[in-house]
Enzyme design. Structure first.
Site, PDB file in Angstrom:
ATOM      1  NE  ARG A   2       2.937  -8.441  10.121  1.00 53.08           N
ATOM      2  CZ  ARG A   2       2.881  -7.296   9.393  1.00 53.08           C
ATOM      3  NH1 ARG A   2       3.751  -6.341   9.571  1.00 53.08           N
ATOM      4  NH2 ARG A   2       1.923  -7.113   8.525  1.00 53.08           N
ATOM      5  CE  LYS A  23       3.002   0.179   5.000  1.00 50.09           C
ATOM      6  NZ  LYS A  23       2.490  -0.025   3.655  1.00 50.09           N
ATOM      7  CD  GLU A  26      -2.730   1.238   2.467  1.00 53.56           C
ATOM      8  OE1 GLU A  26      -2.703   0.331   3.316  1.00 53.56           O
ATOM      9  OE2 GLU A  26      -3.410   2.274   2.578  1.00 53.56           O
TER      10      GLU A  26
HETATM   11  P1  ATP Z   1       2.899  -2.322   8.146  1.00 52.29           P
HETATM   12  O1  ATP Z   1       2.138  -3.272   9.022  1.00 52.29           O
HETATM   13  O2  ATP Z   1       4.350  -2.286   8.378  1.00 52.29           O
HETATM   14  O3  ATP Z   1       2.321  -0.967   8.120  1.00 52.29           O
HETATM   15  P2  ATP Z   1       1.562  -3.406   5.906  1.00 52.29           P
HETATM   16  O4  ATP Z   1       1.388  -4.866   6.013  1.00 52.29           O
HETATM   17  O5  ATP Z   1       0.371  -2.555   6.145  1.00 52.29           O
HETATM   18  O6  ATP Z   1       2.811  -2.952   6.715  1.00 52.29           O
HETATM   19  P3  ATP Z   1       1.660  -3.338   3.082  1.00 52.29           P
HETATM   20  O7  ATP Z   1       2.097  -2.238   2.214  1.00 52.29           O
HETATM   21  O8  ATP Z   1       0.235  -3.691   3.101  1.00 52.29           O
HETATM   22  O9  ATP Z   1       2.159  -3.009   4.518  1.00 52.29           O
HETATM   23  O10 ATP Z   1       2.552  -4.624   2.824  1.00 52.29           O
HETATM   24  C1  ATP Z   1       2.847  -5.137   1.562  1.00 52.29           C
HETATM   25  C2  ATP Z   1       3.193  -6.587   1.703  1.00 52.29           C
HETATM   26  O11 ATP Z   1       4.301  -6.739   2.574  1.00 52.29           O
HETATM   27  C3  ATP Z   1       2.049  -7.364   2.293  1.00 52.29           C
HETATM   28  O12 ATP Z   1       1.880  -8.550   1.540  1.00 52.29           O
HETATM   29  C4  ATP Z   1       2.495  -7.668   3.693  1.00 52.29           C
HETATM   30  O13 ATP Z   1       1.980  -8.885   4.131  1.00 52.29           O
HETATM   31  C5  ATP Z   1       4.017  -7.690   3.558  1.00 52.29           C
HETATM   32  N1  ATP Z   1       4.649  -7.318   4.816  1.00 52.29           N
HETATM   33  C6  ATP Z   1       4.467  -6.190   5.524  1.00 52.29           C
HETATM   34  N2  ATP Z   1       5.178  -6.205   6.664  1.00 52.29           N
HETATM   35  C7  ATP Z   1       5.847  -7.386   6.675  1.00 52.29           C
HETATM   36  C8  ATP Z   1       6.743  -8.005   7.587  1.00 52.29           C
HETATM   37  N3  ATP Z   1       7.099  -7.413   8.727  1.00 52.29           N
HETATM   38  N4  ATP Z   1       7.235  -9.221   7.270  1.00 52.29           N
HETATM   39  C9  ATP Z   1       6.876  -9.824   6.130  1.00 52.29           C
HETATM   40  N5  ATP Z   1       6.038  -9.305   5.231  1.00 52.29           N
HETATM   41  C10 ATP Z   1       5.518  -8.095   5.492  1.00 52.29           C
HETATM   42 MG    MG Z   2      -1.375  -3.432   4.898  1.00 49.58          MG
END
Ligand code: ATP
Ligand code: MG
Length: 562
Positions: free
Chosen positions: A261, A271, A36
């Site tokens: 994760r 984020k 995102e």
């Molecule tokens: P955050 O929780 O850090 O704000 P998010 O999951 O909302 O991150 P996205 O932009 O939606 O961020 O993530 C893009 C992809 O990266 C998704 O498929 C998510 O599952 C993966 N992802 C995000 N954080 C991690 C992590 N700590 N380890 C592994 N994969 C991750």
């Molecule tokens: Mg997300």
């Protein structure tokens, strides 16, 4: 702990894929990385990137980049650009497959109409609070909304009017009619669309209704023909919802697979939290070298290879755990050990004069560029009667195990001679030592084989007459607590390490570094790995970031555990 290699990494995900290929459920592998664009990528994302692109690569498939840009108020083109730059830098290529969930807004709208026509979605005019209150709890069923029995015709008309902008934000939502008493809360009439009179970074003012993430995500995967939709564990109980949508719409069905994760100790990764650190100016920006973002790690001196190796070492797990940040540090140290040019630099200088050399003495000494890689050759280091050494390498009254320089004691100058400290000069007012007076032994030149004199310590130095100045930024962990989010009473910002940045000016470097390119990486002997800052360094003010110290805490932990 073996090095990353090109062989396929086997894990529970590859087992599932192998099965699917064998049974014919799918005949190829199409994955995607779906960020995102509401922040910069962090080290956790690199795990997902390496996994998705890696799977596609291993199986001769493709991996798409898709921006899940369904929330106009938080998203920005700056984030889109940074995400693309970071993925490229990590070494992955989505080729021409750069997609956006917003490209599917028309299709998603049609899908919603289809559900309405099937009697599986309706317009709800309850307020957000009412919706929340009627949802129930995991142990108590929810309450049916009074609007659930609106006719298909009325729903269709109202949905169109939502799209046409006839209502205000929050007046109505579109919800799926699934199961108000399901133990899985995600199935209790989830919201598919909300009204938001907000312009979007790609679709401009075309839309005033936006799909919810849950409605957009699985269908976007389906539209792209994704076979294996790899995501993190928190989406496990969204899978029944995504499966329901796909079944009701009768469209291509990707298989969602969840993995744990990546979490790191001494680090926050969300984020939202990272944005807070930026907005409240605890750090200088998303790329402040103390941040866990890819752009910060790059600026700090991490290599793409070290991050990919790290992601591989962490592996793919089904249960949540916390990875020691020392493993990340190990990965960069290991990589730079093989490739970094060695140089000498004095961070906290004290002057040292060799009294048995004339003032105009000049000699060039041979120094090895990298003992791990002969092909990197050697260089000349200027030597004179006036040097700088590290203040910590001298003790006036040495403690027992101190084998470096002290009055009357001998020490070797790296690549040079053995010297002996004969006298010290102090500032008469402050008593601070300002200069060390030493003699050198001409027979002891390194590599000359003339003398078999042995000393216990070797220290680094630079010639004062030839040294160049630089600013050096020493970084430490950003948080003092292993789990900065673990305290219920205190905000994580209270655990910021006040020593996380230590700027030292007028460090003395050997002249070899004069034209060091921004981004180039070096080992400062005995001190650590450093790289020229890509943002603040200039010809007038050379700035180095410490990437990592030489001390390997990870290897120590491993030894202890074995
Ligand atoms: P955050 O929780 O850090 O704000 P998010 O999951 O909302 O991150 P996205 O932009 O939606 O961020 O993530 C893009 C992809 O990266 C998704 O498929 C998510 O599952 C993966 N992802 C995000 N954080 C991690 C992590 N700590 N380890 C592994 N994969 C991750
Ligand atoms: Mg997300």
């Amino acid at each position: 702990m073996d090095n990353a290699n090109n062989e396929k990494q086997k894990n529970f995900i590859t087992e599932i894929i192998d099965e699917h290929l064998a049974s014919g459920k799918y005949n190829k592998v199409i994955t995607r990385f779906p960020p995102e664009p509401n922040g910069y990528l962090h080290i956790g994302h690199s795990k997902s990137i390496a996994l998705n692109f890696g799977l596609a690569d291993d199986y001769g498939g493709k991996c798409n980049l898709r921006f899940d840009d369904t929330n106009p108020s938080k998203e920005d083109i700056e984030y889109v650009d940074s995400i693309k730059r970071d993925i490229k830098w990590l070494g992955f290529d989505w080729e021409e497959r750069e997609y956006y969930a917003s490209d599917y807004f028309d299709t998603l709208y049609e899908y919603a109409v289809k559900l309405i026509n099937k009697g599986k979605a309706y317009i709800d005019s309850s307020t957000m609070d009412e919706i929340k209150n009627m949802r129930g709890t995991p142990t108590e069923p929810g309450i049916e909304s009074p609007y659930r029995s609106r006719s298909v015709a009325e729903n269709l008309e109202m949905f169109q009017n939502m799209k046409l902008g006839k209502y205000t934000d929050g007046e109505h939502v579109l919800r799926a009619k699934i199961d108000m008493s399901s133990p899985n809360m995600n199935l209790r009439y989830p919201i598919l669309y909300r009204i938001r009179h907000d312009s979007h970074h790609r679709t401009g003012s075309k839309w005033c209704i936006y799909p919810m993430y849950d409605w957009a995500h699985g269908q976007s995967d389906s539209i792209e023909g994704i076979t294996h939709s790899v995501c993190t564990l928190e989406f496990e109980n969204h899978r029944p919802l995504y499966d329901w949508f796909i079944r009701e719409l009768e469209i291509h069905h990707p298989q969602q697979i969840e993995f744990a994760r990546l979490n790191l100790n001494y680090t926050v990764m969300s984020k939202r939290k990272l944005l807070q650190l930026v907005q409240e100016k605890y750090v200088s920006g998303w790329d402040d070298p103390r941040m866990p973002t890819i752009s910060a790690l790059r600026r700090r001196g991490y290599t793409p290879e070290s991050i990919r190796n790290f992601a591989e070492r962490v592996g793919v797990a089904k249960r949540d755990s916390i990875t020691d940040v020392a493993l990340l540090e190990y990965s960069i140290r290991e990589d730079l050990n093989k490739r970094a040019q060695r140089v000498m630099a004095v961070l906290n200088p004290i002057k040292l004069t060799i009294t048995n050399l004339p003032d105009d003495y000049f000699e060039e000494l041979n120094a090895v560029n990298n003992p791990e890689d002969e092909t990197m050759g050697s260089r000349k280091v200027p030597f004179s009667n006036s040097l700088y050494i590290e203040r910590e390498d001298f003790q006036e009254v040495p403690h027992k195990k101190f084998h470096r320089l002290s009055p009357g004691n001998e020490v070797r100058l790296r690549y040079a001679y053995i010297i002996k400290c004969e006298d010290i000069i102090k500032d008469p007012k402050t008593g601070e030592i300002t200069e060390l007076l030493c003699t050198y032994d001409a027979e002891t030149k390194s590599g000359s084989g003339k003398s078999d004199k042995k000393v216990k310590g070797t220290i680094h130095w630079v010639s004062a007459k030839h040294a160049i100045n630089a600013e050096v930024r020493l970084y430490d962990r950003l948080f003092t607590e292993e789990d900065p989010l673990g305290d219920k009473e205190k905000d994580f910002t209270e655990f910021i390490n006040p020593e996380s940045l230590n700027v030292i000016r007028e460090c003395k470097l050997e002249p070899f570094l004069k034209n060091a390119e921004p981004g180039s990486r070096f080992q400062f002997e005995r001190l650590g790995y450093f790289c020229v800052d890509i943002k603040d360094s200039s010809d007038d003010n050379l700035v180095f970031n410490r990437t990592v110290t030489l001390r390997d805490t990870w290897a120590k932990i491993q030894k202890k555990n074995n």
